[in-house]
Design an enzyme around this catalytic site. Structure first.
Site, mmCIF file in Angstrom:
data_model
loop_
_atom_site.group_PDB
_atom_site.id
_atom_site.type_symbol
_atom_site.label_atom_id
_atom_site.label_comp_id
_atom_site.label_asym_id
_atom_site.label_seq_id
_atom_site.Cartn_x
_atom_site.Cartn_y
_atom_site.Cartn_z
ATOM 1 N N GLY A 40 4.776 -25.124 23.924
ATOM 2 C CA GLY A 40 4.850 -24.932 25.368
ATOM 3 C C GLY A 40 6.081 -24.104 25.704
ATOM 4 N N GLY B 216 6.567 -22.951 29.060
ATOM 5 C CA GLY B 216 6.718 -23.003 30.513
ATOM 6 C C GLY B 216 5.762 -24.040 31.067
ATOM 7 C CB THR C 31 5.604 -49.915 27.295
ATOM 8 O OG1 THR C 31 4.836 -50.358 28.422
ATOM 9 C CG2 THR C 31 4.698 -49.314 26.238
ATOM 10 C CB THR D 244 7.679 -48.523 35.443
ATOM 11 O OG1 THR D 244 6.627 -49.398 35.017
ATOM 12 C CG2 THR D 244 7.963 -47.496 34.359
ATOM 13 C CE LYS E 15 2.022 -39.163 26.960
ATOM 14 N NZ LYS E 15 3.397 -39.574 26.703
ATOM 15 N NE ARG F 81 13.385 -45.897 35.790
ATOM 16 C CZ ARG F 81 13.141 -46.827 34.887
ATOM 17 N NH1 ARG F 81 14.070 -47.699 34.573
ATOM 18 N NH2 ARG F 81 11.984 -46.907 34.281
ATOM 19 C CG ASP F 82 18.786 -38.504 37.175
ATOM 20 O OD1 ASP F 82 17.887 -37.914 37.800
ATOM 21 O OD2 ASP F 82 19.996 -38.395 37.434
ATOM 22 N NE ARG F 83 11.135 -38.131 32.450
ATOM 23 C CZ ARG F 83 10.285 -37.162 32.781
ATOM 24 N NH1 ARG F 83 10.514 -35.926 32.406
ATOM 25 N NH2 ARG F 83 9.213 -37.436 33.469
ATOM 26 C CG ASP G 60 8.708 -39.464 30.471
ATOM 27 O OD1 ASP G 60 7.677 -39.666 31.122
ATOM 28 O OD2 ASP G 60 9.667 -40.249 30.415
ATOM 29 C CB ALA H 274 1.385 -43.335 32.087
ATOM 30 N N GLY H 275 3.111 -41.362 33.632
ATOM 31 C CA GLY H 275 3.176 -40.307 34.644
ATOM 32 C C GLY H 275 2.951 -38.960 33.996
ATOM 33 C CG HIS H 276 -0.219 -37.629 32.251
ATOM 34 N ND1 HIS H 276 0.592 -37.764 31.156
ATOM 35 C CD2 HIS H 276 -1.336 -38.311 31.960
ATOM 36 C CE1 HIS H 276 -0.033 -38.503 30.258
ATOM 37 N NE2 HIS H 276 -1.195 -38.853 30.733
ATOM 38 C CD GLN I 210 3.348 -46.138 28.743
ATOM 39 O OE1 GLN I 210 2.461 -46.607 28.072
ATOM 40 N NE2 GLN I 210 3.194 -45.879 30.013
HETATM 41 P P1 IMP Z 1 7.149 -50.898 31.369
HETATM 42 O O1 IMP Z 1 6.157 -50.068 30.636
HETATM 43 O O2 IMP Z 1 7.110 -50.676 32.855
HETATM 44 O O3 IMP Z 1 7.077 -52.349 31.019
HETATM 45 O O4 IMP Z 1 8.622 -50.420 30.908
HETATM 46 C C1 IMP Z 1 9.093 -50.625 29.570
HETATM 47 C C2 IMP Z 1 9.899 -49.443 29.084
HETATM 48 O O5 IMP Z 1 9.040 -48.321 28.913
HETATM 49 C C3 IMP Z 1 10.990 -48.972 30.055
HETATM 50 O O6 IMP Z 1 12.079 -48.493 29.317
HETATM 51 C C4 IMP Z 1 10.322 -47.817 30.803
HETATM 52 O O7 IMP Z 1 11.254 -46.908 31.332
HETATM 53 C C5 IMP Z 1 9.519 -47.213 29.670
HETATM 54 N N1 IMP Z 1 8.346 -46.462 30.126
HETATM 55 C C6 IMP Z 1 7.194 -46.958 30.617
HETATM 56 N N2 IMP Z 1 6.342 -45.977 30.904
HETATM 57 C C7 IMP Z 1 6.938 -44.828 30.563
HETATM 58 C C8 IMP Z 1 6.521 -43.453 30.569
HETATM 59 O O8 IMP Z 1 5.413 -43.080 30.946
HETATM 60 N N3 IMP Z 1 7.444 -42.567 30.118
HETATM 61 C C9 IMP Z 1 8.657 -42.934 29.656
HETATM 62 N N4 IMP Z 1 9.083 -44.190 29.622
HETATM 63 C C10 IMP Z 1 8.211 -45.133 30.057
#
Ligand code: IMP
Length: 427
Positions: free
Chosen positions: A412, A414, A238, A128, A16, A302-304, A13, A39-41, A223
């Site tokens: 970065g 902004g 992960t 996740t 990227k 979720r809150d980080r 996070d 993942a999440g972009h 990740q």
């Molecule tokens: P999993 O990848 O769903 O098996 O989760 C394993 C760990 O990686 C957990 O703590 C998730 O919150 C973390 N995680 C998985 N994907 C991401 C991501 O894209 N960003 C941040 N944390 C991640």
């Protein structure tokens, strides 16, 4: 410089999507090499905001071919819905290539991910819940289902049967859940075959040919370094290798072809899920970072967890990835703090420690040793060059660079595409 890797230097996070997108205009291929829809972009293009989970962010750059490499685990339902969502918004997705060797996430992987987390109780990883771990476990156990299996019904059925044989025992006897029917899974998976067949390719061949012809290939890690199954804060990680080596195994491109490894580094630290986090702030400052930085997961909502910058982690990321550059993100979030603490080392059992301890026990006991840097209050979002930054912001960046072991080549300031200061070109 035809092949570059871009990866998270902390716990993911780091922003990227923005960095990949910035390079996306000048690269020919953007390739994901591990992970899946965990993942999440977030990519902002003009006034449009896109949240991508499985697709490489290069999908938003018209000239670029997005590739899902063999190291990725693909949930076909998620992939198709992400593709149709983009198509509805007018994004051309026809160039996507998917490795036939990538493994599939099936409904039983998602079920197992959720029930096993529940079973762990207090010791849960905080996954996740997308089936990532169980899909990679099957890959390593040699009972996985690959994308190519979708096109051979008899093989697919045999493999699903083999996988469910033991899983149904576990689901029923250990977790008290209903067994999953082979027919149901096979039918669902076959339903995706026609829709996916046009995208499947020998991506290893395509990518190696592209590099040999001097085209620019960008490998995009999901990740982050400390979530790597080998080099991260195991077991709170992960199940794949986001670190630079994963770009090779996850695509079939050899290390000699990669010339640049860029670590995305947030100007502070965040983490989702459970596990140690020495600089975590459980006070007002943590809440302020979360609010100003918009630190809520793109994938899970979720809150980080938030904390100050940790130079020990940055140095470690430089080491295990062989980083050539950093892309520092979200510097603007720190605007307004009078003084900004930065963790320069840890204290563990009364001793000062400069490098990330290899022992999990030591890392759990690490207390940050902070140096405090002067902050700035000026708005920096319009800064176009390093010299446009207030003096204290410049000093903050320079201090981070000295502590982290690789040059900071972009900053970065902004969320928008153009809110970036480029110091050195990566290409
Ligand atoms: P999993 O990848 O769903 O098996 O989760 C394993 C760990 O990686 C957990 O703590 C998730 O919150 C973390 N995680 C998985 N994907 C991401 C991501 O894209 N960003 C941040 N944390 C991640």
């Amino acid at each position: 410089m035809p092949a570059l890797v871009l990866l998270g230097a902390q716990w993911g996070d780091e922003g990227k999507g923005k960095a990949t997108d910035l390079l996306g205009g000048s690269v020919d291929y953007v390739v994901r090499y591990q992970g899946g829809n965990n993942a999440g972009h977030t990519v902002v293009v003009g006034d449009q905001k896109y949240a991508l989970h499985l697709l490489p962010s290069g999908i938003l750059s018209p000239g670029c071919t997005p590739v899902i490499g063999n190291g990725v685990v693909v949930d076909p339902a998620v992939l198709l819905s992400e593709l149709s969502g983009l198509a509805e918004r007018g994004v051309d997705t026809s160039k996507l290539l998917i490795s036939g060797n990538a493994h599939l996430i099936t409904p039983y992987h998602t079920t197992l991910d959720k029930v096993s987390e529940r079973f762990l109780g207090k010791r849960k990883i905080g996954t996740t819940g997308r089936g990532i771990g169980p899909a990679y476990a099957d890959k390593i156990n040699r009972v996985g289902i690959r994308v190519q299996d979708l096109f051979d019904e008899s093989i697919l059925r045999q493999k699903v049967e083999a996988a469910l044989d033991s899983k149904n025992q576990v689901l029923a006897k250990l977790y008290n859940r209903r067994a999953i029917a082979v027919d149901q899974v096979v039918e669902e998976l076959l339903g995706y075959a026609d829709q996916l067949s046009g995208y499947v390719a020998d991506t290893t061949l395509v990518l190696n040919n592209a590099i040999d012809q001097g085209q620019v290939v960008l490998f995009e890690g999901g990740q982050g370094t400390l979530l790597d199954v080998d080099h991260g804060t195991y077991p709170f990680v992960t199940s794949s290798n986001p670190t630079a080596g994963g770009a090779c195994t996850g695509t079939g491109v050899g290390p000699t072809k990669i010339s640049c490894v860029i670590g995305i580094l947030k100007a502070y630290t965040t983490r989702v899920g459970a596990g140690p986090f020495p600089t975590e702030l459980l006070d007002e400052d943590g809440e302020k970072l979360r609010t100003i930085g918009g630190e809520r997961g793109v994938t899970t909502g979720r809150d980080r967890r938030c904390g100050w910058f940790d130079a020990v982690i940055a140095r470690y990321a430089t080491r295990v990835n062989g980083l050539t550059d950093f892309f520092l993100t979200k510097l603007d979030v720190l605007t307004g703090w009078e003084r900004i603490p930065v963790c320069v080392a840890y204290e563990i059992d009364g001793k000062r420690v400069e490098e990330l301890p290899y022992s999990q026990t030591d890392f759990h006991h690490a207390t940050p040793i902070y140096e405090t840097l002067p902050g700035w209050s000026e708005d920096i979002t319009q800064a176009k060059t390093f010299d446009d930054l207030p003096k204290n912001a410049q000093k903050y960046v320079q201090a981070l660079e000295e502590m982290s072991g690789a040059p900071i080549s972009a900053i970065g300031v902004g969320p928008g595409r153009d809110e970036t200061i480029q110091i050195n070109s990566f290409l």
